[in-house]
Write a protein that holds these residues in place. Sequence first.
Motif, PDB file in Angstrom:
ATOM      1  N   LEU A 114     -11.892  -1.759  -0.348  1.00  0.00           N
ATOM      2  CA  LEU A 114     -11.398  -1.867   1.028  1.00  0.00           C
ATOM      3  C   LEU A 114     -12.522  -1.656   2.027  1.00  0.00           C
ATOM      4  CD1 LEU A 114      -7.965  -0.024   0.797  1.00  0.00           C
ATOM      5  CD2 LEU A 114      -8.368  -2.460   1.133  1.00  0.00           C
ATOM      6  N   GLY A 115     -13.408  -0.710   1.746  1.00  0.00           N
ATOM      7  CA  GLY A 115     -14.553  -0.472   2.623  1.00  0.00           C
ATOM      8  C   GLY A 115     -15.440  -1.691   2.734  1.00  0.00           C
ATOM      9  N   SER A 158      -8.533   4.885  -7.728  1.00  0.00           N
ATOM     10  CA  SER A 158      -8.375   5.069  -6.285  1.00  0.00           C
ATOM     11  C   SER A 158      -9.731   5.019  -5.599  1.00  0.00           C
ATOM     12  CB  SER A 158      -7.662   6.388  -5.982  1.00  0.00           C
ATOM     13  OG  SER A 158      -8.451   7.485  -6.371  1.00  0.00           O
ATOM     14  N   ILE A 159     -10.776   5.542  -6.229  1.00  0.00           N
ATOM     15  CA  ILE A 159     -12.121   5.446  -5.647  1.00  0.00           C
ATOM     16  C   ILE A 159     -12.548   3.983  -5.582  1.00  0.00           C
ATOM     17  CG2 ILE A 159     -14.557   5.930  -6.094  1.00  0.00           C
ATOM     18  CD1 ILE A 159     -13.748   8.693  -6.991  1.00  0.00           C
ATOM     19  N   ASN A 160     -12.278   3.226  -6.639  1.00  0.00           N
ATOM     20  CA  ASN A 160     -12.631   1.802  -6.629  1.00  0.00           C
ATOM     21  C   ASN A 160     -11.889   1.068  -5.518  1.00  0.00           C
ATOM     22  OD1 ASN A 160     -14.437   1.957  -8.711  1.00  0.00           O
ATOM     23  ND2 ASN A 160     -12.949   1.415 -10.288  1.00  0.00           N
ATOM     24  N   ARG A 161     -10.616   1.419  -5.313  1.00  0.00           N
ATOM     25  CA  ARG A 161      -9.851   0.796  -4.241  1.00  0.00           C
ATOM     26  C   ARG A 161     -10.468   1.088  -2.885  1.00  0.00           C
ATOM     27  NH1 ARG A 161      -4.756   3.221  -5.355  1.00  0.00           N
ATOM     28  NH2 ARG A 161      -5.041   2.854  -7.546  1.00  0.00           N
ATOM     29  N   VAL A 162     -10.907   2.326  -2.684  1.00  0.00           N
ATOM     30  CA  VAL A 162     -11.528   2.706  -1.413  1.00  0.00           C
ATOM     31  C   VAL A 162     -12.807   1.908  -1.203  1.00  0.00           C
ATOM     32  CG1 VAL A 162     -12.684   4.602  -0.203  1.00  0.00           C
ATOM     33  CG2 VAL A 162     -10.485   4.989  -1.318  1.00  0.00           C
ATOM     34  N   TRP A 163     -13.620   1.768  -2.248  1.00  0.00           N
ATOM     35  CA  TRP A 163     -14.864   0.999  -2.119  1.00  0.00           C
ATOM     36  C   TRP A 163     -14.581  -0.454  -1.788  1.00  0.00           C
ATOM     37  CZ3 TRP A 163     -19.697   2.122  -1.275  1.00  0.00           C
ATOM     38  CH2 TRP A 163     -20.160   3.384  -1.601  1.00  0.00           C
TER      39      TRP A 163
END
Length: 65
Positions: A37-38, A30-35
């Motif tokens: 998308l950011g 989920s952290i990788n997904r946030v990065w």
Amino acid sequence: MEESGLDPASSPDRQEALREDARTLYFAASINRVWVLGLIFVGAAIRIAIELARAWQWLETFAPG
């Protein structure tokens, strides 16, 4: 197999460790997904800023004076 005849993978401690590993992997994903998308949004914002600057320069060519 353990001496008790149970599969070591089915022990409660092992199952809890596997659950903890799964939670850790899900959190990391989920952290990788946030990065990702950011970075996509930052890239899009930069692209929009560049296009607006080009449009502004193009419009200035029609300004009187």
